[in-house]
Design an enzyme around this catalytic site. Sequence first.
Site, mmCIF file in Angstrom:
data_model
loop_
_atom_site.group_PDB
_atom_site.id
_atom_site.type_symbol
_atom_site.label_atom_id
_atom_site.label_comp_id
_atom_site.label_asym_id
_atom_site.label_seq_id
_atom_site.Cartn_x
_atom_site.Cartn_y
_atom_site.Cartn_z
ATOM 1 N N GLU A 124 41.466 8.882 104.763
ATOM 2 C CA GLU A 124 40.459 9.519 103.920
ATOM 3 C C GLU A 124 39.025 9.316 104.416
ATOM 4 O OE1 GLU A 124 43.952 8.867 101.065
ATOM 5 O OE2 GLU A 124 43.078 7.880 102.818
ATOM 6 N N GLU A 177 50.134 7.114 100.444
ATOM 7 C CA GLU A 177 50.026 6.495 99.122
ATOM 8 C C GLU A 177 51.268 6.779 98.268
ATOM 9 O OE1 GLU A 177 45.473 6.380 97.918
ATOM 10 O OE2 GLU A 177 45.977 8.296 98.872
#
Length: 255
Positions: free
Chosen positions: A129, A109
């Site tokens: 995640e 990210e």
Amino acid sequence: MTIEYKKEGKIAIFTINNPDVLNALSPDEVAEWTDNLVNFRDDPNLWVAIVTGAGEKAFCTGLNLRTAGGGPPGGAPRPVPQKTLVKGLEIWKPIIAAVNGYAFGGGFEIALACDIRLAAENARFGLTEVTLGLIPGWGGSQRLPRMIPFGKAAELLLMGKRLDAKEAYNLNLVSAVVPQKDLMATAMDWANQICNCAPLAVRTAKEAMMRGIDMTLEEGLALEGDLGRKVMSSKDFAEGRKAFMEKRKPEYKGE
């Protein structure tokens, strides 16, 4: 310091230096880095930044869950600052990610939040995640589908799949793939190429691109026009035009 901040001429270099945990970051370290990013943003002598990781194994693997202050098992990790590179902190100066290894979870990210991504041949990317019972919290679920085909983004987000450097290049997630030993030299070369351009124009072009991406074409064209008129009144534009007429290299000062 976990976040090394070096200034080389007009270029800022941020190195995430926590290799024992694959360059994962605690909330305090994210806050420290954010302070340094604000310094970069506000320093008129710095025009471009490079973000990389220490060592040859990892760029960054996101939030260090072991030190995130979640308390007992099942507790939520302590939140990072409200405004960071991945969310809320506006920086119109260009930022290059030199991805030197694993870029998983929040590390991916961070790379997505940069403007240009260069990858070493051993780089690996993934929003992992969901394999930990989480969802991306640093913008991955929003940026990735805007950058690659929706179906491919869904694969990565919903299955926690990983990409190698070649796959990332084929998806246009990275601009170039180079040998590990050449990565920083390549990033510095690209940064210097940006520094050869007029800095106010570069920042304004980034602002137009980032602010306009979610606008209608009509709104974006109006934004471009407004920003363009401001740049045309700058000393840099006058210097660029004069240098063009005199057939010489312009000397931009960011004014």
